[in-house]
Design an enzyme around this catalytic site. Structure first.
Site, PDB file in Angstrom:
ATOM      1  N   ARG A   9     -12.876 -29.876  35.806  1.00  0.00           N
ATOM      2  CA  ARG A   9     -13.490 -30.806  36.759  1.00  0.00           C
ATOM      3  C   ARG A   9     -14.465 -31.805  36.145  1.00  0.00           C
ATOM      4  O   ARG A   9     -14.873 -32.748  36.797  1.00  0.00           O
ATOM      5  CB  ARG A   9     -14.241 -29.984  37.801  1.00  0.00           C
ATOM      6  CG  ARG A   9     -13.265 -29.244  38.682  1.00  0.00           C
ATOM      7  CD  ARG A   9     -13.732 -29.220  40.065  1.00  0.00           C
ATOM      8  NE  ARG A   9     -14.593 -28.073  40.283  1.00  0.00           N
ATOM      9  CZ  ARG A   9     -14.880 -27.609  41.471  1.00  0.00           C
ATOM     10  NH1 ARG A   9     -14.426 -28.217  42.532  1.00  0.00           N
ATOM     11  NH2 ARG A   9     -15.645 -26.553  41.605  1.00  0.00           N
ATOM     12  N   LYS A  23      -7.720 -11.493  32.569  1.00  0.00           N
ATOM     13  CA  LYS A  23      -8.428 -10.457  33.303  1.00  0.00           C
ATOM     14  C   LYS A  23      -9.742 -11.033  33.841  1.00  0.00           C
ATOM     15  O   LYS A  23     -10.183 -12.040  33.290  1.00  0.00           O
ATOM     16  CB  LYS A  23      -8.679  -9.235  32.431  1.00  0.00           C
ATOM     17  CG  LYS A  23      -9.650  -9.479  31.274  1.00  0.00           C
ATOM     18  CD  LYS A  23     -10.037  -8.193  30.632  1.00  0.00           C
ATOM     19  CE  LYS A  23     -11.344  -7.681  31.165  1.00  0.00           C
ATOM     20  NZ  LYS A  23     -12.504  -7.930  30.312  1.00  0.00           N
ATOM     21  N   ASP A  31      -4.171  -8.741  28.343  1.00  0.00           N
ATOM     22  CA  ASP A  31      -5.237  -7.857  27.888  1.00  0.00           C
ATOM     23  C   ASP A  31      -5.315  -8.145  26.392  1.00  0.00           C
ATOM     24  O   ASP A  31      -4.422  -7.747  25.636  1.00  0.00           O
ATOM     25  CB  ASP A  31      -4.871  -6.388  28.115  1.00  0.00           C
ATOM     26  CG  ASP A  31      -5.983  -5.471  27.661  1.00  0.00           C
ATOM     27  OD1 ASP A  31      -6.625  -5.792  26.636  1.00  0.00           O
ATOM     28  OD2 ASP A  31      -6.232  -4.453  28.312  1.00  0.00           O
ATOM     29  N   HIS A  32      -6.354  -8.854  25.961  1.00  0.00           N
ATOM     30  CA  HIS A  32      -6.306  -9.375  24.588  1.00  0.00           C
ATOM     31  C   HIS A  32      -6.309  -8.267  23.532  1.00  0.00           C
ATOM     32  O   HIS A  32      -5.913  -8.491  22.399  1.00  0.00           O
ATOM     33  CB  HIS A  32      -7.415 -10.413  24.349  1.00  0.00           C
ATOM     34  CG  HIS A  32      -8.758  -9.826  24.083  1.00  0.00           C
ATOM     35  ND1 HIS A  32      -9.603  -9.425  25.077  1.00  0.00           N
ATOM     36  CD2 HIS A  32      -9.418  -9.577  22.926  1.00  0.00           C
ATOM     37  CE1 HIS A  32     -10.714  -8.951  24.554  1.00  0.00           C
ATOM     38  NE2 HIS A  32     -10.635  -9.024  23.242  1.00  0.00           N
ATOM     39  N   LYS A  45      -4.222  -7.577  19.272  1.00  0.00           N
ATOM     40  CA  LYS A  45      -4.875  -7.303  17.984  1.00  0.00           C
ATOM     41  C   LYS A  45      -3.867  -6.640  17.043  1.00  0.00           C
ATOM     42  O   LYS A  45      -3.129  -5.736  17.451  1.00  0.00           O
ATOM     43  CB  LYS A  45      -6.078  -6.381  18.182  1.00  0.00           C
ATOM     44  CG  LYS A  45      -7.243  -7.072  18.911  1.00  0.00           C
ATOM     45  CD  LYS A  45      -8.443  -6.140  19.017  1.00  0.00           C
ATOM     46  CE  LYS A  45      -9.503  -6.696  19.949  1.00  0.00           C
ATOM     47  NZ  LYS A  45     -10.438  -7.631  19.365  1.00  0.00           N
ATOM     48  N   GLU A  90     -19.895  -2.121  21.308  1.00  0.00           N
ATOM     49  CA  GLU A  90     -20.339  -3.492  21.046  1.00  0.00           C
ATOM     50  C   GLU A  90     -21.836  -3.463  20.795  1.00  0.00           C
ATOM     51  O   GLU A  90     -22.562  -2.745  21.489  1.00  0.00           O
ATOM     52  CB  GLU A  90     -20.061  -4.376  22.251  1.00  0.00           C
ATOM     53  CG  GLU A  90     -18.600  -4.536  22.545  1.00  0.00           C
ATOM     54  CD  GLU A  90     -18.400  -5.560  23.636  1.00  0.00           C
ATOM     55  OE1 GLU A  90     -18.296  -6.750  23.321  1.00  0.00           O
ATOM     56  OE2 GLU A  90     -18.364  -5.160  24.810  1.00  0.00           O
ATOM     57  N   ASP A 120     -14.814  -3.886  33.240  1.00  0.00           N
ATOM     58  CA  ASP A 120     -14.707  -4.827  32.128  1.00  0.00           C
ATOM     59  C   ASP A 120     -13.922  -4.246  30.948  1.00  0.00           C
ATOM     60  O   ASP A 120     -13.207  -4.967  30.265  1.00  0.00           O
ATOM     61  CB  ASP A 120     -16.130  -5.214  31.677  1.00  0.00           C
ATOM     62  CG  ASP A 120     -16.142  -6.361  30.688  1.00  0.00           C
ATOM     63  OD1 ASP A 120     -15.411  -7.345  30.933  1.00  0.00           O
ATOM     64  OD2 ASP A 120     -16.872  -6.291  29.681  1.00  0.00           O
ATOM     65  N   HIS A 131      -8.810  -2.535  28.478  1.00  0.00           N
ATOM     66  CA  HIS A 131      -8.675  -2.318  27.028  1.00  0.00           C
ATOM     67  C   HIS A 131      -8.534  -0.832  26.646  1.00  0.00           C
ATOM     68  O   HIS A 131      -7.652  -0.460  25.887  1.00  0.00           O
ATOM     69  CB  HIS A 131      -9.876  -2.890  26.284  1.00  0.00           C
ATOM     70  CG  HIS A 131     -10.154  -4.328  26.615  1.00  0.00           C
ATOM     71  ND1 HIS A 131      -9.163  -5.236  26.890  1.00  0.00           N
ATOM     72  CD2 HIS A 131     -11.312  -5.024  26.717  1.00  0.00           C
ATOM     73  CE1 HIS A 131      -9.697  -6.427  27.133  1.00  0.00           C
ATOM     74  NE2 HIS A 131     -11.006  -6.322  27.040  1.00  0.00           N
ATOM     75  N   LYS A 161     -22.229  -1.723  25.848  1.00  0.00           N
ATOM     76  CA  LYS A 161     -22.922  -2.860  25.224  1.00  0.00           C
ATOM     77  C   LYS A 161     -24.203  -2.332  24.586  1.00  0.00           C
ATOM     78  O   LYS A 161     -24.755  -1.322  25.029  1.00  0.00           O
ATOM     79  CB  LYS A 161     -23.313  -3.885  26.300  1.00  0.00           C
ATOM     80  CG  LYS A 161     -22.133  -4.429  27.093  1.00  0.00           C
ATOM     81  CD  LYS A 161     -21.683  -5.748  26.561  1.00  0.00           C
ATOM     82  CE  LYS A 161     -20.587  -6.355  27.395  1.00  0.00           C
ATOM     83  NZ  LYS A 161     -19.625  -7.123  26.616  1.00  0.00           N
TER      84      LYS A 161
HETATM   85  C1  BG6 Z   1     -13.695  -8.687  26.996  1.00  0.00           C
HETATM   86  C2  BG6 Z   1     -14.865  -8.246  27.818  1.00  0.00           C
HETATM   87  O1  BG6 Z   1     -12.496  -8.443  27.689  1.00  0.00           O
HETATM   88  O2  BG6 Z   1     -13.679  -7.979  25.773  1.00  0.00           O
HETATM   89  C3  BG6 Z   1     -16.152  -8.468  27.058  1.00  0.00           C
HETATM   90  O3  BG6 Z   1     -14.903  -8.983  29.028  1.00  0.00           O
HETATM   91  C4  BG6 Z   1     -16.089  -7.826  25.700  1.00  0.00           C
HETATM   92  O4  BG6 Z   1     -17.267  -7.969  27.782  1.00  0.00           O
HETATM   93  C5  BG6 Z   1     -14.813  -8.231  24.965  1.00  0.00           C
HETATM   94  O5  BG6 Z   1     -17.218  -8.266  24.964  1.00  0.00           O
HETATM   95  C6  BG6 Z   1     -14.648  -7.438  23.687  1.00  0.00           C
HETATM   96  O6  BG6 Z   1     -13.585  -7.980  22.949  1.00  0.00           O
HETATM   97  P1  BG6 Z   1     -13.540  -7.906  21.357  1.00  0.00           P
HETATM   98  O7  BG6 Z   1     -12.222  -8.505  21.008  1.00  0.00           O
HETATM   99  O8  BG6 Z   1     -14.721  -8.675  20.853  1.00  0.00           O
HETATM  100  O9  BG6 Z   1     -13.642  -6.463  21.024  1.00  0.00           O
END
Ligand code: BG6
Length: 512
Positions: free
Chosen positions: A50, A156, A185-186, A190, A224, A243, A248, A348
């Site tokens: 936007r 997500k 789901d990233h 990996k 993390e 989250d 994951h 976290k």
């Molecule tokens: C994301 C979460 O999907 O994955 C984040 O929303 C998190 O909160 C992140 O920090 C972690 O991904 P990676 O690849 O840094 O382990």
């Protein structure tokens, strides 16, 4: 996942292209795909958001962002210009039909210029509330009719509980076929996560012992060290359960626990994974306290600096009851895993950014060595390090050289950076390329998402109905609340200490 060729001529349309995800992940991923020759000249990225920016201002903004996140170091001006020639932009409101007419026109122009049919991949990097209006508009503009040539990729969070995820699935699949929907789901992109399949099913050594007869328990840690950073607003609605666990961690668990694949077909991978998730024993809302632990970080220390607690972060309520840590154990009811606990923890502001899967083997059935020889005996341990310091370590016993009979635990290491030269692609490169090539193996199917929510829903229900009375219950820079240690201690076990990059064990919160 199985790549042979550059994708067919593609227009990738990014909705929400003004957001962080675009410059942090998507643009650097596309840049590297082009640099590594996975994209030919016939690709275009149409960024929609936007903000009233000119194309030059937009290029400038994403260039700065991509420089910060580039995995291959600084991007040269020449490489950037070659790439930026493929990036286009439209300003518009995603709920307005006009935007969709412009997209159509843009795709037609590209088809004319490239003298071929183009496929369209719509990437929804938007707030969940926008998914429905976007799908409605795409359908109204008739995009869904080209089943082969149109895909949508959805970030997500996919829903916020089972009911909303079901409603979202119904809504998306009303207009699009499941085969056109790519839920991201990233973690699945990996390299180390994909390697779990190679490790398990391309070796004859491990699969025979990958079961309840040899494995005592499994631990999954996704830690993390950062706090919620600038994402307080989102996190207040999500928490660690939504989250990280719903997606994951459960996807990782699925790969570790699944049965061997018959083929590398996308649906075969997803069938086997969903079978593993379906085998997880459901926990009712009133059993939750027995199996799951929640935590929230208070202030503490990170790399020598005092850091604030979660309740003092930006856009977070000072009375927030949102969990920033979750740990627990699952059991799978099937022949392979009956009675083998799968412990997990994620949070976290833990001492390190470290993700790993640990399989702890049972002690040997009979020890023939004299007691003096086995004082240091430790069960076999297989550690799959997802990140950082990617690799695999196997611990076993060896005789210490010398006249005395003494056994010592030793380790065998496989290290990605030593074994393979060259750079590793980022998860988003793999996933974007797969989406453009029409390979859905690493994406979540509707039934996987719903099965995962089914497992998480009772925990949400229990926690939302009984607010915690001890938050914050762990200091930033520690491995979560005491109860997470006790979860394993009560079973006569302990968390395996993750190792950081320099191989120094991180601070102890457990017995040896
Ligand atoms: C994301 C979460 O999907 O994955 C984040 O929303 C998190 O909160 C992140 O920090 C972690 O991904 P990676 O690849 O840094 O382990």
């Amino acid at each position: 996942m199985t790549k042979h060729h550059v994708p067919d001529p593609t227009v990738l349309i990014i909705f929400g292209a003004g957001g962080d995800l675009t410059w942090r992940k998507l643009i650097p991923a596309l840049y590297h795909l082009q640099r590594d020759e996975w994209l030919d000249e016939r690709f275009a990225v149409l960024c929609i958001d936007r903000k009233p920016l000119t194309i030059e201002e937009y290029h400038d903004a994403i260039f700065k962002g991509a420089q910060k996140s580039s995995r291959s170091g600084p991007i040269t001006q020449e490489n950037w210009e070659r790439f930026a020639a493929h990036i286009f932009r439209r300003q518009g409101d995603l709920t307005a039909p006009q935007v969709y007419q412009e997209i159509k026109q843009f795709c037609d122009e590209k088809a004319g210029e490239w003298k071929t049919k183009v496929q369209r991949v719509f990437y929804l990097a938007v707030a969940p509330t926008l998914i429905q209006p976007i799908c409605d508009q795409l359908a109204a503009a008739g995009f869904q009719n080209d089943r082969e040539g149109t895909r949508i990729v959805i970030e997500k969070p996919f829903g916020r509980d089972l009911e909303s995820a079901r409603a979202l699935n119904r809504m998306v699949t009303r207009d699009f076929e499941e085969s056109q929907v790519y839920r991201i789901d990233h973690y699945l992109g990996k390299e180390t996560v994909q390697n779990i399949l190679a490790f398990r099913f391309a070796n004859s050594l491990f699969e025979p012992v990958w079961n309840r007869r040899y494995i005592d328990h499994v631990q999954l840690t996704v830690g993390e060290d950062i706090g919620v950073e600038h994402r307080g607003g989102y996190y207040e609605q999500a928490g660690a359960l939504r989250d990280m666990l719903q997606n994951h961690l459960l996807q990782l668990l699925g790969l570790v626990a699944m049965e061997p694949l018959l083929s590398f077909d996308a649906d075969e991978i997803r069938n086997k994974k969903v079978d593993a998730l379906k085998a997880i024993r459901p926990v009712t809302a009133d059993e939750v306290d027995k199996y799951f632990i929640r935590g929230q970080y208070g202030s503490g220390w990170f790399r020598g600096e005092k850091v604030p607690g979660y309740r003092a972060e930006a856009n977070v309520s000072p009375q927030s009851n949102i969990e920033t840590f979750v740990a627990g154990k699952f059991f799978l009811d099937n022949w392979r895993w009956q009675d083998v606990p799968f412990y997990f923890r994620t949070g976290k502001r833990l001492p390190a950014r470290v993700s790993e899967v640990v399989l702890r083997f049972r002690p040997v059935p009979h020890l023939s060595f004299p007691a003096t020889a086995v004082r240091d005996l430790r069960p076999n341990l297989l550690t799959i390090r997802i990140q950082p310091d990617e690799g695999i370590t196997l611990r076993f016993q060896a005789k210490q050289p010398g006249q005395m009979l003494r056994l010592k635990p030793v380790e065998m290491h496989f290290d990605y950076s030593e074994a393979f030269s060259g750079e590793q692609p980022e998860a988003y490169e793999t996933l974007l390329l797969d989406a453009m090539q029409g390979d859905a193996g690493l994406f979540m199917r509707a039934d996987q998402v719903e099965t995962a929510w089914k497992l998480v829903d009772p925990i949400l229900e229990n926690w939302e109905s009984a607010p915690p009375d001890d938050f914050p219950n762990y200091a930033a820079g520690t491995w979560g609340p005491e109860a997470a240690t006790m979860l394993l201690a009560n079973d006569g076990r302990h968390w395996t200490e993750p190792r950081t990059r320099d191989d120094t064990p991180t601070p102890k919160t457990e017995s040896p």
